[in-house]
Design an enzyme around this catalytic site. Sequence first.
Site, PDB file in Angstrom:
ATOM      1  N   GLU A   1      -8.701  -5.828  -0.280  1.00 34.01           N
ATOM      2  CA  GLU A   1      -7.734  -5.215   0.638  1.00 34.01           C
ATOM      3  C   GLU A   1      -7.763  -3.753   0.623  1.00 34.01           C
ATOM      4  OE1 GLU A   1      -6.744  -7.347   2.544  1.00 34.01           O
ATOM      5  OE2 GLU A   1      -4.824  -8.242   1.956  1.00 34.01           O
TER       6      GLU A   1
ATOM      7  N   THR B   1      -4.984  -2.909  10.470  1.00 34.37           N
ATOM      8  CA  THR B   1      -3.849  -2.754   9.451  1.00 34.37           C
ATOM      9  C   THR B   1      -3.794  -1.218   8.977  1.00 34.37           C
ATOM     10  OG1 THR B   1      -4.072  -5.031   8.533  1.00 34.37           O
ATOM     11  CG2 THR B   1      -2.822  -3.285   7.102  1.00 34.37           C
TER      12      THR B   1
HETATM   13  N1  HSE Z   1       2.026  -5.602   4.202  1.00 34.54           N
HETATM   14  C1  HSE Z   1       0.864  -5.282   4.951  1.00 34.54           C
HETATM   15  C2  HSE Z   1       1.427  -4.547   5.896  1.00 34.54           C
HETATM   16  C3  HSE Z   1       0.513  -6.787   5.244  1.00 34.54           C
HETATM   17  O1  HSE Z   1       2.166  -4.970   6.825  1.00 34.54           O
HETATM   18  O2  HSE Z   1       0.818  -3.378   6.329  1.00 34.54           O
HETATM   19  C4  HSE Z   1      -0.844  -6.600   6.016  1.00 34.54           C
HETATM   20  O3  HSE Z   1      -1.274  -7.735   6.573  1.00 34.54           O
END
Ligand code: HSE
Length: 305
Positions: free
Chosen positions: A128, A180
């Site tokens: 991640e 993201t």
């Molecule tokens: N919690 C993360 C975000 C998840 O919202 O940036 C990304 O899939």
Amino acid sequence: MKTIKIKSPGTVANLVCGFDILGLALNEPADWMELSLLDKPEVIIYNRDNYNLPTDPEKNVAGVVLLSIIEKMGEDIGFSLSVEKHIKPGSGIGSSAASAAGAAVAANQLLGNIFTNEELVQFAMNGEKLASGVKHADNIAPCIYGGVTLIRSIHPLDIVSIPAPDMFVTVVHPQIEIRTADARQILKQQVSLKDAIKQWGNIAGLVTGFMKGDYELIGRSLEDVIIEPVRSILIPGFEELKGKCKEAGALGGGISGSGPSVFMLSKNETIARDVESVMRDIYNRIGIKYNTYVTTINNKGIEIL
Ligand code: HSE
């Protein structure tokens, strides 16, 4: 040669009000992975799909996870990985987490289950970090544990599985890509006390709603006053979509992870399919290509096949 096949599910992170702390696993879509143990410290990656993801392990989400496991083992082991992705990268339904968590779980199985689930989450978070610049676990934890999970804390890692009633999940993935990292960049760094109070009321309400099987409470609590107002501008038709899905009977929903997918929870399949029709009508009218899924919560997490 020891080889293992797994199925690694898509996930919905945040669950509207729980930015970076809540997530659930889906029964569809899922990635398929095959991992073999090698006797040299190397990682070889074969992509069996059309997404053109890097095969250099240092640049591949699953690759960095496997490299971190090799480093931890300090022995002459390596891995050969074959991946067939069905969760489109950049969709907001946990594509990178499925790769990262899948690699960690499959490697652990080949090594004789020597790591705990928490340790697997730690390994998978390296993936991640590569994908989004931040170690968040709200896709990885539900992917590994199944069901609904709460990340109470990242340092130290504290993951809590939350029982939830049967629900259907409708997801629409408009075919635009939102990275993201970009969707995190635009967020405000300060939150007003007034908004914080609303938000933690909703998080507590949502968790209580899941645990009591109280659908009305779940619906009322699916509200986000902090992240959604900023991110929703990136998603065409978002407000109309949300309003009309609720009119069609959805309990509620919102942006899936960092988007662009939008998810809705429903009490039964009939409503979930009506919600899907609403989503299709809106994106047909706007003229954006999309995929939809009508699925349920996956309580098993990653499956060894
Ligand atoms: N919690 C993360 C975000 C998840 O919202 O940036 C990304 O899939």
